[in-house]
Write a protein that holds these residues in place. Structure first.
Motif, mmCIF file in Angstrom:
data_model
loop_
_atom_site.group_PDB
_atom_site.id
_atom_site.type_symbol
_atom_site.label_atom_id
_atom_site.label_comp_id
_atom_site.label_asym_id
_atom_site.label_seq_id
_atom_site.Cartn_x
_atom_site.Cartn_y
_atom_site.Cartn_z
ATOM 1 N N ASP A 1 0.539 -1.354 0.060
ATOM 2 C CA ASP A 1 0.083 0.024 -0.010
ATOM 3 C C ASP A 1 0.937 1.185 -0.072
ATOM 4 O O ASP A 1 0.610 2.219 -0.826
ATOM 5 C CB ASP A 1 -1.115 -0.139 1.310
ATOM 6 C CG ASP A 1 -1.741 1.399 1.540
ATOM 7 O OD1 ASP A 1 -2.414 1.524 0.660
ATOM 8 O OD2 ASP A 1 -1.323 1.965 2.319
ATOM 9 N N THR A 2 2.015 1.226 0.766
ATOM 10 C CA THR A 2 2.761 2.544 0.842
ATOM 11 C C THR A 2 3.491 2.474 -0.488
ATOM 12 O O THR A 2 3.814 3.666 -1.014
ATOM 13 C CB THR A 2 3.904 2.280 1.860
ATOM 14 O OG1 THR A 2 3.181 2.013 3.063
ATOM 15 C CG2 THR A 2 4.630 3.354 2.159
ATOM 16 N N LEU A 3 3.738 1.559 -1.069
ATOM 17 C CA LEU A 3 4.768 1.533 -2.307
ATOM 18 C C LEU A 3 3.778 2.145 -3.548
ATOM 19 O O LEU A 3 3.953 2.939 -4.537
ATOM 20 C CB LEU A 3 5.174 0.275 -2.754
ATOM 21 C CG LEU A 3 6.336 0.098 -3.892
ATOM 22 C CD1 LEU A 3 7.433 0.994 -3.523
ATOM 23 C CD2 LEU A 3 6.487 -1.364 -4.547
ATOM 24 N N ASP A 4 2.446 1.824 -3.407
ATOM 25 C CA ASP A 4 1.327 2.198 -4.323
ATOM 26 C C ASP A 4 1.206 3.827 -4.302
ATOM 27 O O ASP A 4 1.408 4.481 -5.166
ATOM 28 C CB ASP A 4 0.165 1.348 -3.937
ATOM 29 C CG ASP A 4 -1.181 1.880 -4.940
ATOM 30 O OD1 ASP A 4 -1.065 3.066 -5.299
ATOM 31 O OD2 ASP A 4 -1.862 0.984 -5.293
ATOM 32 N N PHE A 5 1.081 4.219 -3.096
ATOM 33 C CA PHE A 5 1.037 5.659 -2.915
ATOM 34 C C PHE A 5 2.420 6.278 -3.273
ATOM 35 O O PHE A 5 2.227 7.515 -3.946
ATOM 36 C CB PHE A 5 0.803 5.894 -1.310
ATOM 37 C CG PHE A 5 0.756 7.261 -1.178
ATOM 38 C CD1 PHE A 5 -0.571 8.073 -1.286
ATOM 39 C CD2 PHE A 5 1.607 8.209 -0.363
ATOM 40 C CE1 PHE A 5 -0.791 9.337 -0.792
ATOM 41 C CE2 PHE A 5 1.443 9.707 -0.160
ATOM 42 C CZ PHE A 5 0.372 10.069 -0.354
ATOM 43 N N ALA A 6 3.523 5.787 -3.027
ATOM 44 C CA ALA A 6 4.603 6.401 -3.320
ATOM 45 C C ALA A 6 4.741 6.588 -4.859
ATOM 46 O O ALA A 6 5.422 7.713 -5.474
ATOM 47 C CB ALA A 6 5.885 5.538 -2.783
ATOM 48 N N ALA A 7 4.461 5.555 -5.484
ATOM 49 C CA ALA A 7 4.410 5.782 -6.986
ATOM 50 C C ALA A 7 3.772 6.686 -7.724
ATOM 51 O O ALA A 7 4.195 7.465 -8.563
ATOM 52 C CB ALA A 7 4.183 4.311 -7.732
ATOM 53 N N HIS A 8 2.489 6.894 -7.210
ATOM 54 C CA HIS A 8 1.514 8.082 -7.525
ATOM 55 C C HIS A 8 2.247 9.388 -7.096
ATOM 56 O O HIS A 8 2.175 10.222 -7.995
ATOM 57 C CB HIS A 8 0.273 7.725 -6.957
ATOM 58 C CG HIS A 8 -0.687 6.838 -7.788
ATOM 59 N ND1 HIS A 8 -1.164 7.076 -9.050
ATOM 60 C CD2 HIS A 8 -0.974 5.558 -7.308
ATOM 61 C CE1 HIS A 8 -1.816 5.768 -9.151
ATOM 62 N NE2 HIS A 8 -1.766 5.049 -8.199
ATOM 63 N N MET B 1 8.622 -5.110 -7.497
ATOM 64 C CA MET B 1 9.000 -4.031 -6.366
ATOM 65 C C MET B 1 8.674 -4.653 -5.075
ATOM 66 O O MET B 1 9.676 -4.399 -4.124
ATOM 67 C CB MET B 1 8.732 -2.913 -6.828
ATOM 68 C CG MET B 1 9.166 -2.079 -7.913
ATOM 69 S SD MET B 1 11.080 -1.817 -7.783
ATOM 70 C CE MET B 1 10.936 -0.511 -6.326
ATOM 71 N N VAL B 2 7.416 -4.894 -4.855
ATOM 72 C CA VAL B 2 7.057 -5.455 -3.482
ATOM 73 C C VAL B 2 8.090 -6.391 -3.101
ATOM 74 O O VAL B 2 8.337 -6.630 -1.949
ATOM 75 C CB VAL B 2 5.548 -5.737 -3.602
ATOM 76 C CG1 VAL B 2 5.185 -6.102 -2.108
ATOM 77 C CG2 VAL B 2 4.801 -4.629 -3.887
#
Length: 585
Positions: free
Chosen positions: A235-242, A560-561
């Motif tokens: 979830d944190t990686l998702d937000f970071a990409a955006h 990436m995850v």
């Protein structure tokens, strides 16, 4: 005169209930550090699932004994005022009743004798117990100790003790009565909800299951500490990409999942059809089938995988009126928006119908795809490297508790490796240079024979990143035969402007290229791949009307995850993995 010292102020962190469920997330209680002391005495509502439990029974308080009265010892029978001695003995002591019968004394001689004994009094209620429950709501690595006193809150052990039980309770936060790591616990005053489990069938009742066993229960495994931690990192990686792309002026564009083209020219695709010829009971239910075209080798597949080959439904009867597939890549559709809006990106699922046993690929994987107008290959390589470093730093900055957990439980070197990859420059070599390096290797034998013009295998890439350079490597200018048809042809006529970013212990995480903006060159490449001009007419229009140099890349989000968590099998980070022969829910 000494000044009186003031006691340090206690910081009271806010305990704000969630807006839509009126409960406090356990994370706000468990991760406030030394400020937990300021929470003592607060009344809160918490909810979660039982991770472990214990019952402590209290000793019953012995009541003062007093001798019974004659009336209590021998209460009169209903309807009779007096009883003979024989009646009393026979009704109270069964042993004497048997003796009387042995000596031949019939009960008929004593009509008042009762044949039935007095009703047995009900046993006293069990002594009160204390239940100690470790519950988790998925918001934190840690769990909260919940203490239930059955004398205050009547509840049975069978309802609250089993692992997996869901509980919603109101209580007061107090200093922990145990001497463990936790300093705070909840003393329950009221239970608002209990969701019981069936312990005999609940898959997590046993102690820690290995990850490969948890794959059989994708709907239950998020309750484990490991999978919950992976999900929070995801979830944190998702937000970071955006965040990265929004910070750099990119627009988010949603590209279609169903398409009528092969975005690469040699992909193994899932065909989408509603045709009854596939044996469907109704034409209204969509069916996804594996296209019959199968390519054994990457290069040979280019010539064998042609749109329009294989078993086809009647296109006139099909839903879209033509053959359609689940998308392998969205970059071609993304180009149309890049040629109008500048810099764009997409984030979504992509599908490959490859019957592979690779632990780093499943049929459905999520990717981030990027397209940059007025750019060349060098620009995309720089953007890809910057994005990769940004994601590494963001995870370390925003997931300290989860990264500490995966370091302890999964990979002790993961934090050090991410910090290292954030701080160094990446090696850039051409495909030809990579082949020259690999040919000179004498201390290792590769299973796949290496020659110029063939794809570099996983063992080749691993050697370059893990053994030779010991850092991420960007390999560019690949032979044109191993890359998609839309990649720009270099001046040598043999290589194309494409690149792969290879990461130690992971392999290829990012692939990118500069797209062919010249209509004549694009048409020639399409002819080499034997692609239908009609199906790609809209794509050629972008070259006819205001063409522009543009480039982009594709980042494997699930990979990436995998990298951030130190795991090795992508099925452990994809919530519901789909593989050949397995899609159970």
């Amino acid at each position: 005169m000494m000044e009186s010292q003031q006691e340090p102020k206690v910081t009271i962190p806010p305990l704000i209930p969630l807006e839509y469920s009126n409960r406090v997330m356990l994370k706000t209680i468990l991760e406030c550090g030394d400020d937990q002391i300021g929470l003592f005495g607060k009344t809160v509502v918490v909810g979660g699932w039982v991770k472990s439990s214990k019952e402590v029974k209290r000793e019953p308080v012995a009541a003062a004994l007093k001798p019974p009265t004659a009336a209590e010892a021998f209460p009169p029978s209903p309807g009779r005022k007096e009883l003979s001695c024989v009646e009393v003995v026979q009704s109270r002591i069964p042993f004497f009743k048997k003796i009387i019968r042995v000596f031949g004394v019939s009960s008929d001689s004593y009509p008042g004798v009762r044949e039935k004994f007095e009703p047995v009094p009900k046993p006293p209620p069990p002594p009160p117990s204390k239940f100690f429950l470790q519950i988790s709501d998925g918001s934190s690595i840690s769990s909260l100790m919940v203490v239930i006193d059955s004398a205050v809150v009547p509840v049975s052990a069978g309802h609250v003790l089993p692992t997996g039980t869901c509980i919603l309770a109101q209580g007061v936060l107090e200093k922990s009565s145990s001497h463990g790591k936790q300093t705070i616990e909840l003393k329950v005053e009221k239970i608002l909800h209990i969701g019981t489990v069936e312990p005999d069938t609940y898959p997590l009742s046993r102690k820690r299951l290995p990850l490969d066993s948890l794959r059989d229960y994708p709907h239950i495994r998020p309750r484990t500490t490991t999978v919950a931690s992976i999900t929070r990192i995801c979830d944190t990686l998702d937000f970071a990409a955006h965040t990265f792309f929004h910070n750099h002026g990119f627009l988010h564009v949603q590209v279609p999942i169903i398409t009528t083209i092969d975005s690469e020219g040699f992909s193994e695709k899932f065909q989408v059809t509603t045709s009854k010829k596939w044996g469907l009971g109704s034409g209204s239910d969509a069916d996804v089938r594996h296209e019959t075209v199968k390519a054994e080798q990457h290069i040979e597949a280019r010539d064998k995988s042609k749109l329009g080959t294989g078993v086809k439904p009647e296109v006139k009867e099909d839903f879209f009126g033509r053959q359609s597939y689940l998308s392998v890549s969205g970059r071609l559709h993304l180009e149309s928006y890049a040629c109008a809006l500048g810099n764009v990106y997409s984030f979504g699922p992509r599908f490959r119908a490859e019957k592979t046993g690779s632990i780093k690929q499943v049929a459905e994987m999520w990717v981030v795809e990027v397209e940059i107008a007025f750019s060349q290959l060098e620009d995309s390589m720089k953007c890809a490297e910057d994005c990769f470093k940004f994601l590494c730093k963001w995870i370390l900055d925003h997931c300290p508790h989860d990264m500490k957990f995966v370091t302890k439980r999964i990979d002790k070197t993961i934090v050090h490796r991410l910090e290292y990859m954030m701080s160094i420059s990446y090696e850039r070599i051409s495909y030809r240079e990579a082949v020259d390096i690999l040919r000179k290797v004498t201390d290792k034998t590769f299973e796949t024979k290496l020659r110029w013009g063939v794809p570099l295998t996983a063992e080749h890439l691993s050697y370059l990143a893990d053994d030779h350079y010991k850092r991420p490597v960007i390999i560019y200018d690949y032979p044109k035969a191993v890359k998609p048809f839309y990649v720009r042809l270099n001046d040598d006529g043999k290589t194309v402007a494409a690149f792969d970013m290879v990461v130690p212990k992971m392999g290829t995480v990012i692939t990118g290229s500069q797209s062919e903006e010249r209509l004549d060159m694009l048409s020639a490449r399409m002819k080499e791949f034997d692609l239908s001009r009609d199906q790609y007419e809209w794509y050629q229009d972008l070259r006819k009307h205001g063409t522009v140099k543009h480039s982009g890349f594709r980042l494997g989000f699930d990979l990436m995850v995998l990298l951030m968590t130190g795991l090795t099998d992508v099925r452990d980070v994809v919530p519901f993995p789909r593989t050949h022969g397995k899609a159970n829910n």
